[in-house]
Design a protein around this motif. Structure first.
Motif, PDB file in Angstrom:
ATOM      1  N   LEU A 245       0.841  -1.196   0.000  1.00 22.40           N
ATOM      2  CA  LEU A 245       0.000   0.000   0.000  1.00 22.40           C
ATOM      3  C   LEU A 245       0.882   1.255   0.000  1.00 22.40           C
ATOM      4  O   LEU A 245       1.769   1.392  -0.830  1.00 22.40           O
TER       5      LEU A 245
ATOM      6  N   GLY B  78      -3.307  -1.042  -3.399  1.00 24.28           N
ATOM      7  CA  GLY B  78      -4.231   0.084  -3.371  1.00 24.28           C
ATOM      8  C   GLY B  78      -4.983   0.177  -4.686  1.00 24.28           C
ATOM      9  O   GLY B  78      -4.607  -0.450  -5.680  1.00 24.28           O
TER      10      GLY B  78
ATOM     11  N   ALA C 127      -4.487   6.434  -2.801  1.00 14.22           N
ATOM     12  CA  ALA C 127      -3.727   5.384  -3.467  1.00 14.22           C
ATOM     13  C   ALA C 127      -3.232   5.852  -4.832  1.00 14.22           C
ATOM     14  O   ALA C 127      -2.107   5.537  -5.242  1.00 14.22           O
TER      15      ALA C 127
END
Length: 710
Positions: A522, A602, A610
């Motif tokens: 992420l 993401g 993201a």
């Protein structure tokens, strides 16, 4: 330093800019047309392969090919699977393209061939039939039947063939045609079903499996759990599942027949259900813990990171598991969390075979079922246990072990023995230079992270300023996958010619448990690339190599890592090899399995935050015009049903058009996918391509394997 011919011009690529606005930002995509599969794309791919041929069909490839053909012409051995009085395994003979499936009455006895893909018409060079391969097998608990996953072209969409197995007294003498053409049932094109999403029933008369649609019609994310009965030659759909981020896994208790279903995400843990009286009953839900379950002799063993980032082993009765609404707190602790990472605990009789990893290499021990330690099993230094299996009711286990300087070996161990009790059943018969050394170092990366790096080279490689050596840095860094010492037979000529091979345990993997994974996913994904860069800088600073002779390599998520460090630090590397990669990270979620990976990376379209951090590293979007990049070899596959080949196509086109340096090559293979089911001949071709590119780009001698190559 590169001796690759840079005089040839790459093929012309049509530029058609598509502009999208994402979260208020205009994003240009000049090569979106290469996401298609029409005749224009096919013609462009052919021209790119011709361009790659012009660079890779050299004197170096001529010199390396005989060595690689020799390295490929040795036997390979798969894991041993025990079912009652039968031992199942795969063996590829030196002259075969594919491994065959055998059953034996003794682990080292004469076998009966159950399936031989080499005999299938599609694998005959003279045949017009499509090539087929065996991707997996699953033996019934009673050993009377075996299911085999058969794929065309390595696309990971499988037919399921169910075959009868000779009784133990007939093994070795049974007359079978041996090519797997005598199944008792064939389920055609049932999608991405594999050994983890297939489970035999307790009575051996049927099985459960997860069926999906196929990639061609965009339906491989649609999933259904089905039950098939051999005596009825028919199946029933138990239920369908439409969560695109979750893949079901199936487990059956061989004694009670209880079907347990795991729904696992990359982030968010695993939820467990049982299928009882036609309904799904929740067992472990609303949990962030990653948990796997093994049933054995009335006990459910739970391998989990609940309150234990490095994992522990819990247990409860199968009956309690069946009741549902189970909490971790109700379970008894068999193996507590320790400093090492618990990889697996395999029950065998009244013992457990426990595999742990400490600093990214393996340890193996025998415990009682209550967790009491009995003894350690000897492993070589810096070794990896690649698999462990065991007999259910006997104190007998098997494991595979390998290392940088150690060919893979299959070992049997008597768990009741007071001492070692181990014997090597088979090993890959390859001559390894006896002067190889393996070292492990720790390098400092961002946030003070201490990142392990393994280094393998000849003993006489000095760091005394006498001249830098060619070096390859390999890594992955994602999806909880640990990279550990492994044997690469096609790496041996490079090592024998004085090359240095380095492996970085980048964050995003599982070398130090879930916290190591979370620190490279992420919004923390940049840490993965920082770790690659820190390892590369360390190799240069320590005198192993210099920036002209340092190559970087990786595939799939590791291909993303290569693409990111290539665009962030083109000055650090003399070459890059980028295989089946993710590179357009603003559109990865739109193709094949990409949507399921948004929990790892993401969602660039649905999540503005993201989008921002992904755009910062997305390789396709960070190629800068006028910047000099090292030579790059992109490799992809037309039948890849995981990572779409457009990632490599578009990035190669953009580099050829805008970047300086190079050359930037794209090799696309047909009749193969993400790496499944490749025949030996194709593997040799791929290895010749890859190592020719690296030899010529990094100036590895004259490409002639030295006497140390033996």
């Amino acid at each position: 330093m590169s001796s690759l011919d840079e005089g040839r011009e790459p093929p012309e690529t049509r530029r058609e800019v598509v502009t999208e606005t994402l979260h208020g930002v205009e994003v240009d995509d000049p090569y979106r047309w290469l996401e298609g599969d029409d005749d224009a794309v096919s013609a462009w791919v052919d021209r790119q392969n011709e361009y790659a041929d012009a660079h890779l069909e050299t004197a170096t490839s001529d010199r390396l090919r005989p060595r690689f053909e020799s390295l490929a012409a040795v036997a390979d051995y798969g894991p041993v699977v025990v079912r009652e009085d039968r031992y199942f395994t795969t063996v590829r003979d030196p002259t075969d393209d594919h491994a065959r499936l055998e059953v034996r009455a003794e682990p080292d006895g004469e076998g009966t061939v159950l399936v031989d893909p080499n005999a299938w018409p599609g694998n005959d060079p003279e045949s017009d039939a499509p090539p087929r391969s065996m991707g997996w097998f699953a033996a019934a608990h009673d050993g009377d039947h075996v299911a085999v996953g058969v794929t065309e072209g390595g696309d990971e969409n499988y037919d399921i063939h169910v075959l009868p197995v000779p009784d133990p007294e007939s093994i070795g003498t049974a007359e079978r045609d041996g090519d797997g053409t005598d199944p008792v049932a064939v389920l055609e094109r049932r999608g991405r079903v594999n050994a983890n999403s297939f489970a035999w029933g307790a009575d051996g008369g049927g099985f459960h499996y997860v069926a999906t649609g196929e990639a061609d019609d965009g339906a491989q994310m649609d999933k259904a759990i089905r039950r098939y009965r051999l005596d009825e030659d028919g199946e029933t759909t138990l239920f369908e599942h439409d969560d695109r981020h979750v893949w079901p896994g199936l487990t059956v208790d061989p004694e009670s027949g209880l079907l347990a279903i795991a729904f696992s995400e990359m982030v968010g843990g695993t939820e467990w259900y049982v299928h009882v009286d036609g309904e799904r009953r929740p067992v472990l839900i609303d949990t962030d813990a990653e948990t796997s379950v093994r049933f054995h002799d009335g006990t459910a063993f739970l391998h989990t990171d609940h309150d234990a980032p490095r994992n522990r082993l819990l247990a409860c009765s199968v009956e309690r598991f069946r009741e549902g609404d189970l909490s971790f707190e109700e379970c008894r602790e068999v193996l507590p969390e320790r400093e090492s990472i618990l990889q697996s605990a395999v029950p065998a009789g009244d013992r457990l075979v426990v595999h742990t990893q400490q600093d990214a290499h393996s340890r193996l021990a025998v415990h009682d079922r209550d967790g009491t330690h009995r003894r350690d099993l000897h492993l070589p230094e810096y070794a990896t246990v690649t698999w462990t299996t065991a007999a259910r009711d006997e104190p007998e286990a098997f494991y595979g072990v390998t290392g940088f300087d150690r060919p893979p070996a299959v070992t049997r161990v008597d768990l009741d023995a007071e001492r070692e009790g181990s014997e090597v059943l088979s090993t890959v018969d390859v001559d390894v230079p006896d002067d190889l050394v393996v070292e492990q170092a720790v390098v400092e990366s961002t946030d003070g992270a201490e990142v392990p790096v393994f280094v393998c080279h000849r003993e006489d490689v000095e760091r005394d300023g006498s001249g830098p050596r060619p070096a390859i840095l390999y890594g992955y860094g994602g999806f909880r996958n640990s990279v550990t010492p492994s044997f690469g037979r096609f790496r041996l000529p490079f090592l024998a010619d004085g090359g240095v091979y380095a492996l970085v345990c980048a964050r995003g993997g599982y070398e130090y448990g879930e916290s190591w994974h979370e620190d490279g996913m992420l919004s923390n994904k940049q840490h993965t690339f920082d770790d690659f860069i820190a390892a590369g800088e360390w190799l240069v600073a320590e005198g192993y190599t210099d920036t002209d002779r340092l190559g970087v390599a990786g595939g799939s998520n590791g291909g993303l890592s290569v693409g990111a460090v290539l665009t962030q630090r083109p000055d650090l590397f003399g070459a890059a090899q980028c295989e089946v990669p993710l590179l357009d990270m603003l559109r990865f979620h739109r193709f094949l399995l990409g949507e399921s990976w948004t929990t790892e990376y993401g969602h660039p379209e649905a999540d503005p935050e993201a989008f921002e951090y992904i755009r910062e590293y997305s390789p396709y979007h960070n190629i800068e015009a006028g910047v000099e990049y090292p030579p790059v070899l992109f490799r992809t596959a037309a039948s890849d049903t995981r990572v779409h080949p457009s990632h490599a196509r578009k990035t190669a086109a953009r580099m050829q058009a805008d970047a300086e340096g190079g050359p930037f090559l794209l090799r696309t293979k047909s009749d193969t996918g993400h790496g499944v089911g490749r025949p030996k001949s194709m593997i040799v071709d791929e290895q010749v391509d890859g190592w020719t590119f690296l030899y010529d780009a990094l100036g590895v001698g004259d490409g002639t394997p030295s006497e140390n190559s033996s």
